[in-house]
Design an enzyme around this catalytic site. Structure first.
Site, PDB file in Angstrom:
ATOM      1  N   ASP A 166      -2.579   6.079  -3.230  1.00 35.38           N
ATOM      2  CA  ASP A 166      -1.305   5.670  -2.878  1.00 35.38           C
ATOM      3  C   ASP A 166      -0.912   4.240  -3.547  1.00 35.38           C
ATOM      4  O   ASP A 166      -1.349   4.133  -4.632  1.00 35.38           O
ATOM      5  CB  ASP A 166      -1.876   4.876  -1.235  1.00 35.38           C
ATOM      6  CG  ASP A 166      -3.018   4.036  -1.397  1.00 35.38           C
ATOM      7  OD1 ASP A 166      -3.707   3.811  -2.327  1.00 35.38           O
ATOM      8  OD2 ASP A 166      -3.248   3.212  -0.402  1.00 35.38           O
ATOM      9  N   SER A 206       1.016  -1.117   0.039  1.00 34.21           N
ATOM     10  CA  SER A 206      -0.188  -0.083  -0.038  1.00 34.21           C
ATOM     11  C   SER A 206       0.785   1.294  -0.085  1.00 34.21           C
ATOM     12  O   SER A 206       1.555   1.489  -0.871  1.00 34.21           O
ATOM     13  CB  SER A 206      -0.955  -0.064   1.055  1.00 34.21           C
ATOM     14  OG  SER A 206      -2.029   0.987   1.079  1.00 34.21           O
ATOM     15  N   ASP A 250      -5.941   1.930  -3.305  1.00 31.09           N
ATOM     16  CA  ASP A 250      -7.281   1.705  -2.491  1.00 31.09           C
ATOM     17  C   ASP A 250      -7.707   3.121  -1.963  1.00 31.09           C
ATOM     18  O   ASP A 250      -8.713   3.096  -1.333  1.00 31.09           O
ATOM     19  CB  ASP A 250      -7.436   0.407  -1.604  1.00 31.09           C
ATOM     20  CG  ASP A 250      -6.349   0.734  -0.520  1.00 31.09           C
ATOM     21  OD1 ASP A 250      -5.616   1.554  -0.639  1.00 31.09           O
ATOM     22  OD2 ASP A 250      -6.329  -0.200   0.408  1.00 31.09           O
ATOM     23  N   ASP A 260      -1.100   1.089  -3.970  1.00 28.23           N
ATOM     24  CA  ASP A 260      -2.024   0.102  -4.511  1.00 28.23           C
ATOM     25  C   ASP A 260      -3.401   0.391  -4.741  1.00 28.23           C
ATOM     26  O   ASP A 260      -4.367  -0.051  -5.195  1.00 28.23           O
ATOM     27  CB  ASP A 260      -2.415  -1.088  -3.313  1.00 28.23           C
ATOM     28  CG  ASP A 260      -3.058  -0.751  -2.280  1.00 28.23           C
ATOM     29  OD1 ASP A 260      -3.228   0.372  -1.840  1.00 28.23           O
ATOM     30  OD2 ASP A 260      -3.526  -1.631  -1.585  1.00 28.23           O
TER      31      ASP A 260
END
Length: 452
Positions: free
Chosen positions: A246, A104, A250, A248
């Site tokens: 960010d 992340s 999400d 990843d």
């Protein structure tokens, strides 16, 4: 061995804490728990595997794929794709499980493994415990019983997942984005191709930064944890708004035309009103966490929208939403969940929906976000204390009571222990930032003396 699973999968420094051997073993265990390998004769389980662009993701992906295939699971390898994209494909393709390799917003040396169950849902605690227990059992005792011959899993590169995911994102938008100019900061991460493509197909004029991942530069001075570049780019290009993800993707944070940050609470406020207007905000309720800004709560009360608050963590927000049938929830950090269209936070979807609201109303982002006034919020981390006594110390309880009396109805105090570190987080909100700083500083001193 300590607990492997944390609040969001298994994370650590790649090739130190998170090794290829660990990734392989956990994947075999996950296959037995989530795909029920060997349980149903003739059942050919399938897994979707994706990753962010970190260099370590290359060898960890190979280990995960090897583990799954060795357990008899057919693997659809989707390559670099956002976490919500992997979750979506896991569900729409009817896969038995999904695996995302990402840490992340963490720095490049870290990486992580996140598993999804059927339907693309995050794992309940009991499933994580079963996977971990099975992994320990077979790494310290009897070896795995593995299939041979035609029983081993097959591995396929599933390139069409990219277009399927983008088509899904575009398909849920209530209107196009024609006439909007948007700057996108992709954090050199998993959405570096997806997000620009989605916004362009939706009709926006786009400027991209942080969209050249090389495996080493993910989250490096850019993205949702470093908004400075995006704020400058929005002003420089005269854009209507900026969107930051960010690593990843999400999460989504935003920047208005003047370069001001629009955080997750403000995004939730805008979307809550939009969804209510469209009849999509079930029970006229939005879900946040105990860290949601008091200004958000005040705004929702004024607008006749109920706010349910959970423990910190998007998984707890999601649990509440699923249990009670709510449609919208999220965190100040930018995890926004629109449950009718995603099973997890989806930064690209959030950004598209925010932009669609601007396009539909003709109002600026600053005007829309002005529905709430963000109260000054001071957060102090107090390290090296006995966090287990944060809720039992009489001295600390008295100090909190004094602070709450001083702040009255226009302020708030929250003390909570960290889930991963030996520290206590002191959060104070007040109408005046100097008062918030003073109260937070005094409470931090009491935490040190009472729990040190």
């Amino acid at each position: 061995m300590g607990r492997l699973f944390g609040t969001d999968g298994v994370r650590g420094v790649a090739n130190a804490d998170l090794t290829a051997e660990l990734a392989l073993g956990l994947s075999v265990a996950a296959a037995h728990v989530l795909a029920e390998v060997g349980t149903f004769e003739g059942h050919r389980p399938t897994a979707v595997v994706g990753r962010d662009p970190r260099a370590s993701g290359e060898f960890l992906e190979a280990a995960v794929v090897a583990g799954l295939a060795s357990a008899g699971v057919d693997v659809l390898r989707v390559g670099v794709l956002p976490t919500p994209g992997v979750a979506y494909l896991t569900g729409v393709l009817g896969a038995d499980l999904g695996v995302m390799l990402s840490a992340s917003h963490n720095a490049m040396p870290d990486n992580g493994i996140k598993f999804f169950a059927r339907g693309g849902h995050k794992l309940a605690d009991e499933l994580e415990i079963r996977i971990e227990s099975l992994y320990v059992e077979h790494t310290t005792g009897a070896p795995w019983a593995r299939p041979t011959g035609a029983g081993v899993g097959r591995v396929t590169d599933y390139a069409s997942g990219f277009d399927q995911y983008i088509a899904h994102l575009i398909g849920v938008l209530p209107n196009r984005l024609d006439g909007l100019k948007v700057v996108l900061d992709e954090a050199h991460g998993a959405a570096s191709r997806v997000s620009p493509e989605a916004f362009a197909r939706a009709g926006a004029e786009i400027v991209t930064i942080g969209a050249d991942p090389n495996g080493l530069n993910i989250n490096d001075g850019c993205g949702s944890t470093h908004l400075g570049l995006l704020q400058a780019a929005v002003v420089e290009h005269g854009a209507d708004l900026g969107i930051a993800h960010d690593g990843d993707a999400d999460r989504c944070l935003a920047v208005d035309a003047a370069g001001n940050e629009i955080d997750g609470d403000q995004i939730l406020a805008v979307l809550a009103l939009s969804m209510r207007e469209a009849g999509q905000l079930r029970k006229d309720t939005v879900v946040g966490t105990v860290m949601s800004n008091l200004g958000f709560k005040i705004a929702m009360e004024r607008e006749g929208i109920a706010l349910v608050q959970t423990a910190v963590g998007d998984r707890y927000v999601l649990e509440s939403m699923k249990a009670e049938g709510y449609a919208l929830g999220g965190e100040q950090s930018g995890h926004v969940i629109v449950l009718d269209h995603a099973t997890t936070g989806d930064g690209t979807l959030t950004g598209l929906m925010l932009a669609a609201r601007i396009a539909a109303t003709g109002r600026t982002l600053a005007d829309l976000a002005g529905v709430m006034t963000r109260l000054p919020q001071i957060l102090i981390n107090v390290p090296d204390v006995d966090k287990s006594r944060v809720n039992t110390s009489a001295e600390l309880a008295a100090a909190v009571a004094d602070a709450e009396r001083e702040l009255g109805a226009t302020g708030r105090v929250l003390l909570r222990s960290s889930g991963t570190e030996p520290l206590v987080r002191v959060m104070v909100e007040a109408a005046d930032i100097e008062q918030a700083k003073a109260v937070a500083g005094r409470l931090a001193d009491v935490v040190k003396s009472a729990l040190g």
